[in-house]
Enzyme design. Structure first.
Site, mmCIF file in Angstrom:
data_model
loop_
_atom_site.group_PDB
_atom_site.id
_atom_site.type_symbol
_atom_site.label_atom_id
_atom_site.label_comp_id
_atom_site.label_asym_id
_atom_site.label_seq_id
_atom_site.Cartn_x
_atom_site.Cartn_y
_atom_site.Cartn_z
ATOM 1 N N CYS A 72 5.090 -4.228 6.941
ATOM 2 C CA CYS A 72 6.334 -3.464 6.948
ATOM 3 C C CYS A 72 7.184 -3.967 5.784
ATOM 4 O O CYS A 72 7.746 -5.055 5.851
ATOM 5 C CB CYS A 72 7.073 -3.627 8.270
ATOM 6 S SG CYS A 72 8.640 -2.739 8.339
ATOM 7 N N GLY A 73 7.231 -3.178 4.713
ATOM 8 C CA GLY A 73 7.897 -3.632 3.494
ATOM 9 C C GLY A 73 9.383 -3.843 3.647
ATOM 10 O O GLY A 73 9.917 -4.915 3.324
ATOM 11 N N ASN A 76 -1.237 -1.236 5.015
ATOM 12 C CA ASN A 76 -1.538 -0.214 6.005
ATOM 13 C C ASN A 76 -1.928 1.066 5.272
ATOM 14 O O ASN A 76 -1.611 1.232 4.092
ATOM 15 C CB ASN A 76 -0.365 0.003 6.979
ATOM 16 C CG ASN A 76 0.967 0.047 6.273
ATOM 17 O OD1 ASN A 76 1.059 0.387 5.100
ATOM 18 N ND2 ASN A 76 2.023 -0.297 6.981
ATOM 19 N N ARG A 110 3.226 6.133 10.503
ATOM 20 C CA ARG A 110 2.281 5.937 11.601
ATOM 21 C C ARG A 110 2.960 5.154 12.732
ATOM 22 O O ARG A 110 3.442 4.054 12.537
ATOM 23 C CB ARG A 110 1.078 5.153 11.057
ATOM 24 C CG ARG A 110 0.030 4.777 12.080
ATOM 25 C CD ARG A 110 -1.078 3.955 11.456
ATOM 26 N NE ARG A 110 -0.618 2.661 10.967
ATOM 27 C CZ ARG A 110 -1.429 1.661 10.613
ATOM 28 N NH1 ARG A 110 -2.734 1.819 10.675
ATOM 29 N NH2 ARG A 110 -0.941 0.525 10.176
ATOM 30 N N CYS A 169 10.727 4.053 3.872
ATOM 31 C CA CYS A 169 9.532 3.276 4.216
ATOM 32 C C CYS A 169 9.104 2.503 2.983
ATOM 33 O O CYS A 169 8.739 3.105 1.966
ATOM 34 C CB CYS A 169 8.416 4.190 4.700
ATOM 35 S SG CYS A 169 6.851 3.329 5.008
ATOM 36 N N THR A 206 6.462 0.388 2.386
ATOM 37 C CA THR A 206 5.065 0.455 1.957
ATOM 38 C C THR A 206 4.721 1.848 1.416
ATOM 39 O O THR A 206 3.891 1.978 0.517
ATOM 40 C CB THR A 206 4.097 0.076 3.095
ATOM 41 O OG1 THR A 206 4.313 0.922 4.220
ATOM 42 C CG2 THR A 206 4.293 -1.385 3.501
#
Length: 274
Positions: free
Chosen positions: A72-73, A158, A210, A218, A220
């Site tokens: 989780c970036g 991910n 996801r 987000c 990532t």
């Protein structure tokens, strides 16, 4: 049960954070679902900060659907700021399921995290079978009835699926996202991103995460989009990713590592009664 926690966000991508280093908090899936519910506390992900002998901490991430996530970036950037204030140091290193993540706190609540090198092989993403990850041949339909076929897949901790479109607004991600998240080519599901190239230094995106659904940002996905666009020669190696509430700057270095830089919120202490 009364729980002490913290609330933070990166460009609206919000997290409930539990510090397990002094007092461990153990939550069932139903309790995670309750905390993540927008009618209760509400968040995109829950983060647990755990003790680590070799690093500043070990992080565990859970999506709002109760499932765990290896990376989780934005969450990593938020906790780096949290630990930086506590330890009064700028360089923070975490252990995560996706690897060792190094962050720098640059001041004015700006945090940069090195996500590492992306993965493109079908087994590492992962995909169900060997195929061209730069064009999965998946068709999405626009609001105007015009279809687009493509889909670029890669992993940055991910799995991500990215579509480069002329106009994001022409597509309904709230419909496309949940369908493609569970596409059979992705055995572990995927994050779905619509990306609109504004120029070679700016990309506008919308993301279906996801296990979390539509999110305001987000980290990532920003990294994955920048890498895919760079590989397709659409942008430079330094590019801004535009989300609803601001930008994340992505730099791809000479070793192919991805550096993600952006603002995080202040830390809010909260009490949760379950």
């Amino acid at each position: 049960m009364n729980l002490k926690a913290y609330k933070m966000d990166g460009l609206g991508n919000d997290f409930v954070i539990f510090d397990n280093r002094k007092k461990a908090t153990h939550l069932s899936k139903s309790e995670i679902l309750k905390i993540a519910d927008r009618n209760f506390i509400g968040c995109d992900q829950l983060i647990f900060i755990n003790k680590s002998i070799d690093f500043d901490a070990e992080l565990n991430f859970y999506n709002s659907d109760g499932g765990s996530s290896p990376a989780c970036g934005n969450g990593t950037r938020c906790v780096a700021y949290f630990i930086s204030k506590e330890k009064n140091k700028e360089q923070i290193v975490f252990k995560t399921q996706s690897g060792i993540l190094k962050s720098k706190v640059l001041g004015n609540k700006i945090v940069e995290t090195n996500i590492g090198a992306p993965k493109f092989s079908w087994k590492e993403i992962p995909l169900k079978k060997e195929t061209d990850n730069t064009n999965l041949g998946i068709t999405i339909s626009g609001r105007d009835g015009i279809s687009l076929t493509g889909g670029y897949a890669l992993s940055v901790g991910n799995p991500h699926l990215i579509f480069f479109v002329n106009k994001i607004e022409n597509f309904d991600l709230s419909k496309i996202g949940p369908e493609l998240e569970v596409h059979p080519i992705f055995p572990k599901k995927c994050n779905v991103t619509l990306a609109e190239i504004i120029n070679n230094k700016l990309i506008k995106v919308k993301v279906w995460e996801r296990g979390a659904g539509m999110t305001k940002a987000c980290g990532t996905a920003a990294c994955a989009t920048a890498v895919a666009a760079f590989k397709k020669k659409l942008v430079q190696d330094i590019v801004d990713i535009q989300f609803e509430l601001g930008v994340i700057t992505i730099t791809i270095d000479k070793n192919h590592s991805i550096h993600m830089k952006g603002e995080v919120s202040e830390i809010k202490e909260i009490d949760i009664k379950i």
